[in-house]
Design a protein around this motif. Structure first.
Motif, PDB file in Angstrom:
ATOM      1  N   LEU A  66      68.796  68.232  -6.873  1.00  0.00           N
ATOM      2  CA  LEU A  66      67.483  68.038  -6.264  1.00  0.00           C
ATOM      3  C   LEU A  66      67.457  68.647  -4.871  1.00  0.00           C
ATOM      4  CD1 LEU A  66      66.981  64.269  -7.213  1.00  0.00           C
ATOM      5  CD2 LEU A  66      65.979  66.262  -8.368  1.00  0.00           C
ATOM      6  N   GLY A  67      66.268  69.118  -4.469  1.00  0.00           N
ATOM      7  CA  GLY A  67      66.152  69.738  -3.166  1.00  0.00           C
ATOM      8  C   GLY A  67      64.742  69.647  -2.625  1.00  0.00           C
ATOM      9  N   PRO A  68      64.420  70.464  -1.624  1.00  0.00           N
ATOM     10  CA  PRO A  68      63.093  70.396  -0.999  1.00  0.00           C
ATOM     11  C   PRO A  68      61.952  70.746  -1.961  1.00  0.00           C
ATOM     12  CG  PRO A  68      64.362  72.287  -0.193  1.00  0.00           C
ATOM     13  CD  PRO A  68      65.298  71.434  -0.950  1.00  0.00           C
ATOM     14  N   GLU A  69      62.254  71.538  -2.985  1.00  0.00           N
ATOM     15  CA  GLU A  69      61.188  71.901  -3.934  1.00  0.00           C
ATOM     16  C   GLU A  69      60.663  70.667  -4.665  1.00  0.00           C
ATOM     17  OE1 GLU A  69      64.218  75.198  -3.512  1.00  0.00           O
ATOM     18  OE2 GLU A  69      64.295  73.060  -4.028  1.00  0.00           O
ATOM     19  N   GLU A  70      61.587  69.808  -5.099  1.00  0.00           N
ATOM     20  CA  GLU A  70      61.178  68.580  -5.778  1.00  0.00           C
ATOM     21  C   GLU A  70      60.456  67.630  -4.811  1.00  0.00           C
ATOM     22  OE1 GLU A  70      64.429  70.363  -8.189  1.00  0.00           O
ATOM     23  OE2 GLU A  70      64.162  69.966  -6.048  1.00  0.00           O
ATOM     24  N   ALA A  83      56.936  68.907  -4.319  1.00  0.00           N
ATOM     25  CA  ALA A  83      56.096  68.714  -5.505  1.00  0.00           C
ATOM     26  C   ALA A  83      55.620  67.272  -5.601  1.00  0.00           C
ATOM     27  CB  ALA A  83      56.875  69.103  -6.758  1.00  0.00           C
ATOM     28  N   VAL A  84      56.520  66.323  -5.359  1.00  0.00           N
ATOM     29  CA  VAL A  84      56.147  64.914  -5.434  1.00  0.00           C
ATOM     30  C   VAL A  84      55.183  64.557  -4.298  1.00  0.00           C
ATOM     31  CG1 VAL A  84      57.027  62.551  -5.258  1.00  0.00           C
ATOM     32  CG2 VAL A  84      58.232  64.238  -6.655  1.00  0.00           C
ATOM     33  N   ALA A  85      55.439  65.077  -3.098  1.00  0.00           N
ATOM     34  CA  ALA A  85      54.550  64.800  -1.961  1.00  0.00           C
ATOM     35  C   ALA A  85      53.141  65.327  -2.227  1.00  0.00           C
ATOM     36  CB  ALA A  85      55.119  65.417  -0.685  1.00  0.00           C
ATOM     37  N   GLU A  86      53.048  66.502  -2.821  1.00  0.00           N
ATOM     38  CA  GLU A  86      51.734  67.067  -3.130  1.00  0.00           C
ATOM     39  C   GLU A  86      51.013  66.235  -4.183  1.00  0.00           C
ATOM     40  OE1 GLU A  86      52.524  71.093  -4.209  1.00  0.00           O
ATOM     41  OE2 GLU A  86      52.790  71.763  -2.122  1.00  0.00           O
ATOM     42  N   ALA A 127      49.681  63.184  -2.429  1.00  0.00           N
ATOM     43  CA  ALA A 127      48.523  63.541  -1.610  1.00  0.00           C
ATOM     44  C   ALA A 127      47.283  63.782  -2.463  1.00  0.00           C
ATOM     45  CB  ALA A 127      48.845  64.781  -0.776  1.00  0.00           C
ATOM     46  N   SER A 128      47.464  64.281  -3.669  1.00  0.00           N
ATOM     47  CA  SER A 128      46.323  64.560  -4.554  1.00  0.00           C
ATOM     48  C   SER A 128      45.716  63.296  -5.142  1.00  0.00           C
ATOM     49  CB  SER A 128      46.760  65.480  -5.695  1.00  0.00           C
ATOM     50  OG  SER A 128      47.513  64.763  -6.670  1.00  0.00           O
ATOM     51  N   GLY A 129      46.510  62.222  -5.173  1.00  0.00           N
ATOM     52  CA  GLY A 129      46.050  60.987  -5.792  1.00  0.00           C
ATOM     53  C   GLY A 129      46.342  60.898  -7.278  1.00  0.00           C
ATOM     54  N   TRP A 130      46.779  62.001  -7.899  1.00  0.00           N
ATOM     55  CA  TRP A 130      47.099  62.008  -9.337  1.00  0.00           C
ATOM     56  C   TRP A 130      48.577  61.655  -9.512  1.00  0.00           C
ATOM     57  CZ3 TRP A 130      43.060  61.918 -12.325  1.00  0.00           C
ATOM     58  CH2 TRP A 130      41.903  62.618 -11.987  1.00  0.00           C
ATOM     59  N   ALA A 167      56.031  64.336 -14.033  1.00  0.00           N
ATOM     60  CA  ALA A 167      55.709  65.677 -14.534  1.00  0.00           C
ATOM     61  C   ALA A 167      55.876  66.748 -13.459  1.00  0.00           C
ATOM     62  CB  ALA A 167      54.282  65.697 -15.079  1.00  0.00           C
ATOM     63  N   VAL A 168      55.480  66.458 -12.228  1.00  0.00           N
ATOM     64  CA  VAL A 168      55.641  67.471 -11.178  1.00  0.00           C
ATOM     65  C   VAL A 168      57.107  67.652 -10.834  1.00  0.00           C
ATOM     66  CG1 VAL A 168      53.324  67.126 -10.242  1.00  0.00           C
ATOM     67  CG2 VAL A 168      55.242  65.810  -9.291  1.00  0.00           C
ATOM     68  N   LEU A 169      57.857  66.566 -10.893  1.00  0.00           N
ATOM     69  CA  LEU A 169      59.300  66.683 -10.685  1.00  0.00           C
ATOM     70  C   LEU A 169      59.912  67.556 -11.781  1.00  0.00           C
ATOM     71  CD1 LEU A 169      61.776  65.771  -9.056  1.00  0.00           C
ATOM     72  CD2 LEU A 169      61.848  63.703 -10.460  1.00  0.00           C
ATOM     73  N   GLY A 170      59.472  67.374 -13.018  1.00  0.00           N
ATOM     74  CA  GLY A 170      59.970  68.177 -14.126  1.00  0.00           C
ATOM     75  C   GLY A 170      59.661  69.647 -13.976  1.00  0.00           C
ATOM     76  N   GLN A 171      58.473  69.968 -13.477  1.00  0.00           N
ATOM     77  CA  GLN A 171      58.121  71.382 -13.280  1.00  0.00           C
ATOM     78  C   GLN A 171      59.033  72.035 -12.241  1.00  0.00           C
ATOM     79  OE1 GLN A 171      53.678  72.167 -13.134  1.00  0.00           O
ATOM     80  NE2 GLN A 171      53.669  69.927 -13.284  1.00  0.00           N
ATOM     81  N   ALA A 172      59.271  71.328 -11.155  1.00  0.00           N
ATOM     82  CA  ALA A 172      60.162  71.869 -10.124  1.00  0.00           C
ATOM     83  C   ALA A 172      61.581  72.022 -10.656  1.00  0.00           C
ATOM     84  CB  ALA A 172      60.145  70.968  -8.896  1.00  0.00           C
ATOM     85  N   GLN A 173      62.013  71.083 -11.463  1.00  0.00           N
ATOM     86  CA  GLN A 173      63.354  71.148 -12.042  1.00  0.00           C
ATOM     87  C   GLN A 173      63.477  72.315 -13.022  1.00  0.00           C
ATOM     88  OE1 GLN A 173      66.374  68.305 -12.334  1.00  0.00           O
ATOM     89  NE2 GLN A 173      65.919  69.261 -10.367  1.00  0.00           N
TER      90      GLN A 173
END
Length: 376
Positions: A10-14, A17-20, A23-26, A248-254
């Motif tokens: 794991l790194g800054p990309e994950e 992605a989670v922070a975004e 912030a989006s509310g989704w 799901a966003v974590l999975g995309q970054a991974q």
């Protein structure tokens, strides 16, 4: 010193992605990110459809259900694997029948499977029937430890007998056979994104299939079988299995790191096998047309428990292979098709070594050094 068994990379990309997503509310199961992760996995694996769920076990449960497994029917499963596929069979009221594994590659022994089908089963309009008339509703192929068995032969065998083939590729994301991804050989394939897997969403899974109707059924069941017209109208018993957007966003970054992770894992495996060799060290074999992901590097040794204790005492996490499924308390009364109980022997001698993609060469050298004291 502390060396983990399989920490995720794991790194800054994950983190971004989670922070975004926050912030989006989704963050729950609604919104665009779950569908985006499904589309990514479908595109990267060549599957027509991918449905994201909360775990690999949930994926297996739904795959078996939409494949038509019903209460009282039988499902053939390899005797050496994690307990999840047997449990998923039981969720449906079906009976697991365990088939021993090959001593060479630790996968489902296809000679045994074929001999069992020829000796006990017959084809009919209802499918493949066992000697007592009960239907063999599915075969589950488990890609043990990220290796992929002889899938062309198994596919042909299942086609001949009219048995749906389900792939438990929970440990095999990124693995291939003849260039074809694990999870793409059967009617349905199942991935896991648990915290200790090649890629992680914290917890999660995916069902792959080329059949639109099966994908629709999996999606429907995973969202409590909501049918409308009202928001709380349901047409059958469903499950709360849908993957949340944060996962799901974590999975995309991974997934964007998969090629790098596989490269790291293959180099790690090559070093282990070169440095731990000899008559007492036995590794899972692989074929020239196979490209495993080497999820957990696992070696068999007659003095496994002493080696395990030595590593643990040094702060190095290792773990023995799972007990063979016929040895597990809930399944001791189930049928076990075997000649030499290879699964039991592997379970008694197999030790999984630290295998995380972030393991350094220095850390790996320390693992090998601890194992090499007074070794044969």
């Amino acid at each position: 010193m502390s060396i983990s068994l399989h920490a995720p990379l794991l790194g800054p990309e994950e983190a971004q992605a989670v922070a975004e997503a926050v912030a989006s509310g989704w963050i729950s199961t609604a919104g665009p990110q779950v569908a985006a992760f499904e589309a990514m996995v479908a595109r990267e694996t060549g599957a027509a459809h991918a449905v994201a769920v909360q775990s690999g076990t949930a994926a297996l449960h739904l795959a078996l259900q939409v494949a038509g497994v019903q209460a009282g029917e039988r499902v053939l499963i390899p005797a050496l694997t994690f307990i999840a596929p047997a449990n998923a069979v039981r969720y449906l009221g079906a009976e697991p029948v365990f088939v021993d594994v090959s001593a060479r590659d630790w996968q489902l022994d296809l000679d045994l499977l074929e001999a069992y089908l020829k000796a006990h089963c017959r084809r009919s309009k209802r499918g493949c029937l066992d000697a007592d008339g009960r239907r063999i509703a599915a075969v589950v192929a488990v890609h043990v430890l990220g290796h992929v068995g002889d899938m062309p032969r198994l596919v042909a065998l299942c086609d001949h007998w009219g048995i749906p083939l389900i792939e438990d590729a929970a440990e095999a994301v990124g693995s291939r056979r003849e260039g074809w991804p694990a999870g793409r050989w059967g009617l349905l394939g199942c991935y896991s994104f648990n915290g200790n897997k090649i890629l992680t969403t914290g917890g999660g899974g995916m069902v792959l299939t080329d059949e639109a109707d099966l994908a629709a059924q999996v999606r429907h069941l995973s969202t409590q079988a909501k049918a409308g017209p009202g928001p709380y109208d349901h047409d059958q018993v469903g499950y709360n299995y849908r993957l949340p957007a944060l996962s799901a966003v974590l999975g995309q970054a991974q997934w964007l790191k998969l090629a790098d992770i596989l490269d790291r894992k293959r180099k790690l495996a090559a070093r282990y096998r070169a440095q731990l060799s000899g008559p007492d060290w036995s590794w899972q074999s692989e074929d020239p047309d196979e490209a495993p992901n080497y999820w957990l590097n696992t070696v068999c040794h007659p003095d496994r428990d002493r080696l395990w204790q030595r590593l643990e005492a040094a702060g190095i996490s290792a773990r023995p292979l799972w007990p063979a499924l016929p040895q597990q308390v809930p399944y001791r009364s189930c049928r076990y098709v075997q000649r030499e109980d290879v699964a039991g022997r592997l379970a008694a001698t197999g030790l999984s070594l630290p295998s995380g993609p972030g393991l350094t060469e220095a850390e790996q050298a320390e693992v090998v050094k601890r194992l090499s004291v007074d070794r044969s």
